[in-house]
Design a protein around this motif. Structure first.
Motif, PDB file in Angstrom:
ATOM      1  N   LEU A  99       3.210  11.748  -5.298  1.00 19.91           N
ATOM      2  CA  LEU A  99       4.024  11.177  -5.449  1.00 19.91           C
ATOM      3  C   LEU A  99       4.815  11.269  -6.505  1.00 19.91           C
ATOM      4  CD1 LEU A  99       2.341   7.341  -5.711  1.00 19.91           C
ATOM      5  CD2 LEU A  99       3.656   8.067  -3.807  1.00 19.91           C
ATOM      6  N   ALA A 100       4.038  11.959  -7.592  1.00 18.95           N
ATOM      7  CA  ALA A 100       4.768  12.252  -8.690  1.00 18.95           C
ATOM      8  C   ALA A 100       5.693  13.849  -7.982  1.00 18.95           C
ATOM      9  CB  ALA A 100       3.888  13.523  -9.612  1.00 18.95           C
ATOM     10  N   MET A 101       5.145  14.403  -7.090  1.00 20.89           N
ATOM     11  CA  MET A 101       6.282  15.337  -6.159  1.00 20.89           C
ATOM     12  C   MET A 101       6.869  14.807  -5.764  1.00 20.89           C
ATOM     13  SD  MET A 101       6.059  18.402  -7.766  1.00 20.89           S
ATOM     14  CE  MET A 101       5.902  20.064  -6.024  1.00 20.89           C
ATOM     15  N   ASP A 102       7.787  13.586  -5.189  1.00 19.17           N
ATOM     16  CA  ASP A 102       9.067  12.955  -4.604  1.00 19.17           C
ATOM     17  C   ASP A 102       8.199  13.193  -3.206  1.00 19.17           C
ATOM     18  OD1 ASP A 102      10.440  13.038  -6.475  1.00 19.17           O
ATOM     19  OD2 ASP A 102      11.294  14.832  -6.537  1.00 19.17           O
ATOM     20  N   MET A 103       6.811  12.924  -2.850  1.00 19.65           N
ATOM     21  CA  MET A 103       6.426  12.775  -1.537  1.00 19.65           C
ATOM     22  C   MET A 103       6.500  11.448  -0.755  1.00 19.65           C
ATOM     23  SD  MET A 103       3.238  15.210  -1.693  1.00 19.65           S
ATOM     24  CE  MET A 103       2.850  14.649   0.264  1.00 19.65           C
ATOM     25  N   SER A 104       6.492  10.694   0.552  1.00 19.55           N
ATOM     26  CA  SER A 104       6.673   9.706   0.888  1.00 19.55           C
ATOM     27  C   SER A 104       5.918   8.628   0.453  1.00 19.55           C
ATOM     28  CB  SER A 104       6.930   9.699   2.143  1.00 19.55           C
ATOM     29  OG  SER A 104       7.171   8.226   2.454  1.00 19.55           O
ATOM     30  N   PRO A 105       5.716   7.180  -0.399  1.00 24.33           N
ATOM     31  CA  PRO A 105       4.861   6.330  -0.825  1.00 24.33           C
ATOM     32  C   PRO A 105       4.284   5.871   0.941  1.00 24.33           C
ATOM     33  CG  PRO A 105       6.781   5.640  -2.590  1.00 24.33           C
ATOM     34  CD  PRO A 105       6.747   6.714  -1.412  1.00 24.33           C
ATOM     35  N   ARG A 106       5.196   6.323   1.253  1.00 27.66           N
ATOM     36  CA  ARG A 106       4.565   5.544   2.938  1.00 27.66           C
ATOM     37  C   ARG A 106       3.873   6.463   3.942  1.00 27.66           C
ATOM     38  NH1 ARG A 106       9.050   2.764   7.681  1.00 27.66           N
ATOM     39  NH2 ARG A 106       8.616   0.344   6.315  1.00 27.66           N
ATOM     40  N   GLY A 107       3.992   7.624   3.765  1.00 25.08           N
ATOM     41  CA  GLY A 107       3.525   8.792   3.956  1.00 25.08           C
ATOM     42  C   GLY A 107       1.609   9.199   3.866  1.00 25.08           C
ATOM     43  N   VAL A 108       2.001   8.497   2.294  1.00 21.75           N
ATOM     44  CA  VAL A 108       0.743   9.032   1.586  1.00 21.75           C
ATOM     45  C   VAL A 108       0.123   7.705   1.529  1.00 21.75           C
ATOM     46  CG1 VAL A 108      -0.089   9.212  -0.359  1.00 21.75           C
ATOM     47  CG2 VAL A 108       2.175   9.909  -0.100  1.00 21.75           C
ATOM     48  N   MET A 109       0.199   6.759   1.756  1.00 23.03           N
ATOM     49  CA  MET A 109      -0.942   5.627   1.657  1.00 23.03           C
ATOM     50  C   MET A 109      -1.161   5.122   3.520  1.00 23.03           C
ATOM     51  SD  MET A 109      -1.511   2.743   0.799  1.00 23.03           S
ATOM     52  CE  MET A 109      -0.583   2.602  -0.870  1.00 23.03           C
ATOM     53  N   ALA A 110      -0.228   6.040   4.671  1.00 18.82           N
ATOM     54  CA  ALA A 110      -0.125   5.477   6.133  1.00 18.82           C
ATOM     55  C   ALA A 110      -1.315   7.059   6.363  1.00 18.82           C
ATOM     56  CB  ALA A 110       0.676   6.204   6.909  1.00 18.82           C
ATOM     57  N   GLU A 111      -1.822   8.066   5.204  1.00 24.67           N
ATOM     58  CA  GLU A 111      -2.865   8.750   5.488  1.00 24.67           C
ATOM     59  C   GLU A 111      -3.504   8.351   4.750  1.00 24.67           C
ATOM     60  OE1 GLU A 111      -4.268  11.971   6.854  1.00 24.67           O
ATOM     61  OE2 GLU A 111      -2.068  11.859   7.024  1.00 24.67           O
ATOM     62  N   LEU A 112      -4.288   8.092   4.096  1.00 25.34           N
ATOM     63  CA  LEU A 112      -4.999   7.139   3.938  1.00 25.34           C
ATOM     64  C   LEU A 112      -5.754   6.235   4.487  1.00 25.34           C
ATOM     65  CD1 LEU A 112      -4.106   6.094  -0.612  1.00 25.34           C
ATOM     66  CD2 LEU A 112      -5.345   8.135   0.383  1.00 25.34           C
ATOM     67  N   THR A 113      -4.622   5.684   5.560  1.00 21.64           N
ATOM     68  CA  THR A 113      -5.381   4.494   6.349  1.00 21.64           C
ATOM     69  C   THR A 113      -5.838   4.971   7.917  1.00 21.64           C
ATOM     70  OG1 THR A 113      -3.515   3.760   7.075  1.00 21.64           O
ATOM     71  CG2 THR A 113      -4.555   2.869   5.652  1.00 21.64           C
ATOM     72  N   GLY A 114      -5.102   6.539   8.123  1.00 23.74           N
ATOM     73  CA  GLY A 114      -5.553   6.826   9.008  1.00 23.74           C
ATOM     74  C   GLY A 114      -4.593   6.604   9.889  1.00 23.74           C
ATOM     75  N   ARG A 115      -3.591   6.730  10.059  1.00 27.49           N
ATOM     76  CA  ARG A 115      -2.028   6.605  10.816  1.00 27.49           C
ATOM     77  C   ARG A 115      -0.963   7.758  11.139  1.00 27.49           C
ATOM     78  NH1 ARG A 115      -2.449   1.110  11.686  1.00 27.49           N
ATOM     79  NH2 ARG A 115      -4.589   0.535  10.536  1.00 27.49           N
ATOM     80  N   ARG A 116      -1.038   7.343  12.426  1.00 23.74           N
ATOM     81  CA  ARG A 116       0.100   8.403  12.987  1.00 23.74           C
ATOM     82  C   ARG A 116       1.309   9.255  11.154  1.00 23.74           C
ATOM     83  NH1 ARG A 116       2.280   7.195  18.420  1.00 23.74           N
ATOM     84  NH2 ARG A 116      -0.140   6.933  18.485  1.00 23.74           N
ATOM     85  N   GLY A 117       1.670   8.301  10.855  1.00 19.88           N
ATOM     86  CA  GLY A 117       2.693   8.294  10.603  1.00 19.88           C
ATOM     87  C   GLY A 117       2.277   9.586   8.732  1.00 19.88           C
ATOM     88  N   GLY A 118       1.307   9.331   8.255  1.00 21.47           N
ATOM     89  CA  GLY A 118       0.546  10.389   7.456  1.00 21.47           C
ATOM     90  C   GLY A 118       0.886  11.668   7.304  1.00 21.47           C
ATOM     91  N   TYR A 119       0.705  12.324   5.910  1.00 25.73           N
ATOM     92  CA  TYR A 119       0.961  13.196   5.842  1.00 25.73           C
ATOM     93  C   TYR A 119       0.649  14.227   6.568  1.00 25.73           C
ATOM     94  CZ  TYR A 119       5.434  13.041   2.486  1.00 25.73           C
ATOM     95  OH  TYR A 119       6.330  12.487   2.082  1.00 25.73           O
TER      96      TYR A 119
END
Length: 347
Positions: A99-119
Motif C-alpha cells: 500500500l505504501a508503494m501505491d499498489m491498488s488496495p483492490r488488487g492487494v485484497m483480491a490476492e488475499l482472497t485468491g481472486r483473479r483481480g489480485g496482483y
C-alpha cells in the motif's frame, strides 16, 4: 609531464570497530502536508489490515496472514524519503509495504482472497505479491530469503549506474539467518546501494529477542562487515523519515550499504493463528496508549490546528470507504480460471 594527482574523497570518520560512525539523526519537522500525508498513509494501512483480519476470521482468506498493525510508521516514513525508481522488497508481513508503494488496495485484497483481480492473479495469497511497475519485488515466505534478493537488486543498480537504492526489509527473527550475513559481506565488498531495514518488533515468531539473540542491538549486526547502522524509533514517522533521508543519501553517494534498526511493535500475533500468549495484554495496551504511530500524528495535527477532529474523522471515513470497496471487490471478483494453474510456469 607529471600526471595530476587523483582526487579522493575524505574517508568517513570511523569508530573503534573500524566502521564508519553514523549518528542517529533527530526527527525531521513535518509541515502540514507531510503530517496529513503520513496520517492518511498510515491510516490506510491500519484500516486495511483490520479489514483483512475480519475477512480472515470470516473464512474469505485462507492460508497464512500476517498483519502490520502497529508498525505503520516504518514503511510510511521510508516511503516518504524514497524517490521514484527506488525498490522495496520484504518478507511475508507485506500488505503495508504494498500500500505504501501505491499498489491498488483492490488488487492487494483480491490476492488475499485468491481472486483473479489480485496482483498474482489469485495464486500467491498473502505472502507472494509482486509489482514490477511499482518497484515492489515481494512478499517472500522463506525467512530471510528476500535479503539476498534485495542485495541483488542493489547489485543491478550499481551495474546500471542508475542512482537507485534497494530497501530490503526483514525482521529481528530473520536477522539470525545465515544468508543475511553472506549478503552483508558481498554488499560491503562491492559498495552496493542497499539499505537493510530490520523491523525489530521484539518477538519474531513468538520468542523475545532477549531469549533468541546474543546481540540485541541489531544496528551492530554489520560491524564485522564494516557496515554502519543506527537505531531508529520506528513508532515515530518523523524519526523514520529522517533516518531514511540519511541512509538514502549514504547509498546514493557511493558509500555502500547501511543498516537501519527500526524499533517497532506489532499489536497482533505473528500471524492470524497466533494467540500471542507470550506477552501480557498490559504491555500491548501500554504501547497502544503511549506510542501509537497514528495517534502521535493525530495529536500534532490537532495541537497545531492543522486539522480539526471533524476533518480527521472525514479522512478516516474516506479511508474506510476505500477499504470497504477493496473488501467488496475481493469477495465478488471471480476466482481464477483453472487454466491459470499453467501460466507463469518456468520449465
Amino acid at each position: 609531464m607529471k600526471a595530476a594527482a587523483k582526487k579522493t574523497s575524505p574517508k568517513p570518520r570511523a569508530d573503534a570497530d573500524g566502521v564508519a560512525a553514523v549518528k542517529t539523526p533527530r526527527p525531521v519537522e513535518f509541515d502540514k502536508e507531510q503530517e496529513l500525508s503520513a496520517y492518511r498513509g498510515m491510516l490506510l494501512i491500519r484500516r486495511f489490515e483490520e479489514k483483512a483480519g475480519q475477512l480472515y476470521g470470516m473464512g474469505f482468506i485462507g492460508g497464512f496472514c500476517h498483519l502490520y498493525i502497529g508498525q505503520e510508521a516504518v514503511v510510511t516514513g521510508l516511503r516518504m524519503a524514497m524517490k521514484d525508481g527506488d525498490q522495496m522488497i520484504t518478507a511475508y508481513r507485506d500488505h503495508g509495504h504494498m500500500l505504501a508503494m501505491d499498489m491498488s488496495p483492490r488488487g492487494v485484497m483480491a490476492e488475499l482472497t485468491g481472486r483473479r483481480g489480485g496482483y498474482s492473479r489469485g495464486k500467491g495469497g498473502s505472502m507472494h505479491m509482486f509489482s514490477k511497475e511499482k518497484n515492489f519485488y515481494g512478499g517472500h515466505g522463506i525467512v530471510g530469503a528476500q535479503v539476498s534478493l534485495g542485495t541483488g537488486l542493489a547489485f543491478a543498480n550499481r551495474y546500471r549506474e542508475n542512482d537507485f537504492v534497494s530497501l530490503t526489509f526483514f525482521g529481528d527473527g530473520a536477522a539470525n539467518q545465515g544468508q543475511v550475513y553472506e549478503s552483508f559481506n558481498m554488499a560491503s565488498l562491492w559498495k552496493l546501494p542497499v539499505i537493510y531495514v530490520i523491523e525489530n518488533n521484539r518477538y519474531a515468531m513468538g520468542t523475545s529477542v532477549t531469549r533468541s539473540s546474543a546481540e540485541t542491538d541489531f544496528s551492530h549486526r554489520g560491524i564485522s562487515f564494516k557496515i554502519p547502522g543506527i537505531q531508529v524509533d520506528g513508532m515515530d514517522v518523523r524519526a523514520v523519515k529522517a533516518a531514511g533521508d540519511l541512509a538514502l543519501d549514504w547509498c546514493r553517494t557511493g558509500k555502500g550499504p547501511i543498516i537501519l534498526e527500526m524499533q517497532t511493535y506489532r499489536y497482533r500475533g505473528h500471524s492470524m493463528s497466533d494467540p500471542a500468549k507470550y506477552r501480557s495484554k498490559d504491555e500491548v495496551q501500554k504501547m497502544r496508549s503511549e506510542h501509537d504511530p497514528i495517534e502521535q500524528v493525530k495529536a500534532r495535527l490537532v495541537e497545531k490546528k492543522w486539522a480539526s477532529e471533524e476533518e480527521l474523522k472525514a479522512i478516516d471515513k474516506e479511508v474506510r470507504d476505500i477499504v470497504a470497496d477493496s473488501a467488496e471487490f475481493a469477495q465478488t471478483d471471480p476466482e481464477p480460471d483453472v487454466a491459470e494453474l499453467y501460466t507463469d510456469i518456468l520449465r
